[in-house]
Scaffold this active site. Structure first.
Site, PDB file in Angstrom:
ATOM      1  N   SER A 141       0.857  -1.197   0.000  1.00 39.49           N
ATOM      2  CA  SER A 141       0.000   0.000   0.000  1.00 39.49           C
ATOM      3  C   SER A 141       0.880   1.229   0.000  1.00 39.49           C
ATOM      4  CB  SER A 141      -0.900   0.009   1.243  1.00 39.49           C
ATOM      5  OG  SER A 141      -1.518   1.273   1.413  1.00 39.49           O
ATOM      6  N   TYR A 155      -2.557  -0.882  10.099  1.00 39.82           N
ATOM      7  CA  TYR A 155      -2.621  -1.225   8.677  1.00 39.82           C
ATOM      8  C   TYR A 155      -1.341  -0.797   7.962  1.00 39.82           C
ATOM      9  CZ  TYR A 155      -4.198  -1.327   3.816  1.00 39.82           C
ATOM     10  OH  TYR A 155      -4.300  -1.576   2.475  1.00 39.82           O
TER      11      TYR A 155
END
Length: 249
Positions: A141, A155
């Site tokens: 990401s 995350y």
């Protein structure tokens, strides 16, 4: 090199689903796994309508059941004869600020996004080492480049770990026929963020998945997609002051 047989985890929705569609258009055989088999059945029908000449295999898999990861990957390899590419895509985004009573949610994200990713990498690399060929792809990401607050704290940490894991594996198999790529998506609309309203530079799922597949096919060590603006924006994110990041998340 054309990677004919492609395994995608977390294929029942979101980016996994979208990538499967794009690879079907390219005539690739697909080995798809996820927890929700009913969605995989629907996806299989859609893929064969797109291209009836491809082979689409589906199997149930919870990536947190680590022994099942190994058995499912091996079964796909047996049925297809060879796995040319494995895309580690399964993940989640639950969580909240550390110390606010949401340890279980943060733990679940940490286990799914990193420990389960490690299990998938282990299973894929065992097969690739035996074949002396293959392309391992991890979906990280853009958040991997810095720490973020609130729901993104854990995350982002897991995605940074995935990026580091990918680099380590890449160095380990350097100068062999085995390739390792880490893709860092920016903001792509999917189930994981469907409730988030204000997101900068967000693109729809189809646009995002086209960009993902294009990047994967190039087999670069690291890529940031869609290329605009993330090919340069990730450098900006690395340099901005922490107080600016606080205002962004």
């Amino acid at each position: 090199m054309t990677r004919k047989n492609i395994l995608i985890t977390g294929a029942s929705s979101g980016l996994g689903n979208g990538m499967a569609i794009e690879f079907a258009k390219k005539g690739r055989n697909l080995a798809l796994c996820a927890r929700r088999v009913d969605r995989l059945e629907t996806l299989k029908t859609e893929l064969l309508a797109i291209n009836p000449n491809i082979n689409v295999l589906i199997k149930p898999l919870d990536v947190n059941q680590h022994e099942e990861v190994f058995s499912v990957f091996k079964a796909f390899r047996t049925e297809l004869g060879q796995l040319d590419r494995v895309i580690i895509n399964a993940g989640m985004g639950k969580g909240a600020s550390v110390g606010t009573g949401y340890f279980q949610a943060n733990k679940q994200t940490a286990e799914t996004n990193f420990v389960a990713a490690l299990a998938q990498a282990e299973a894929a690399m065992e097969i690739f080492r035996e074949q002396n060929a293959g392309h391992l792809v991890t979906i990280s990401s853009i958040s991997a480049v810095r720490g973020f607050r609130r729901a993104l704290t854990v995350y982002a940490a897991t995605k940074a770990a995935v990026t580091s894991l990918s680099e380590g594996i890449r160095i380990d198999v350097m100068n062999t026929p085995i390739k390792v790529s880490c893709v860092h998506p920016g903001f792509i609309r999917s189930e994981i963020n469907e409730k988030v309203e204000k997101v900068p530079f967000i693109v729809d799922t189809e646009t995002g998945c086209k960009a993902l597949v294009k990047a994967i096919e190039k087999e670069k060590a690291n890529s940031y997609v869609p290329a605009w603006p993330w090919a340069w924006m990730h450098w900006v994110l690395r340099m901005v002051p922490a107080k600016s990041l606080r205002g962004m998340s």
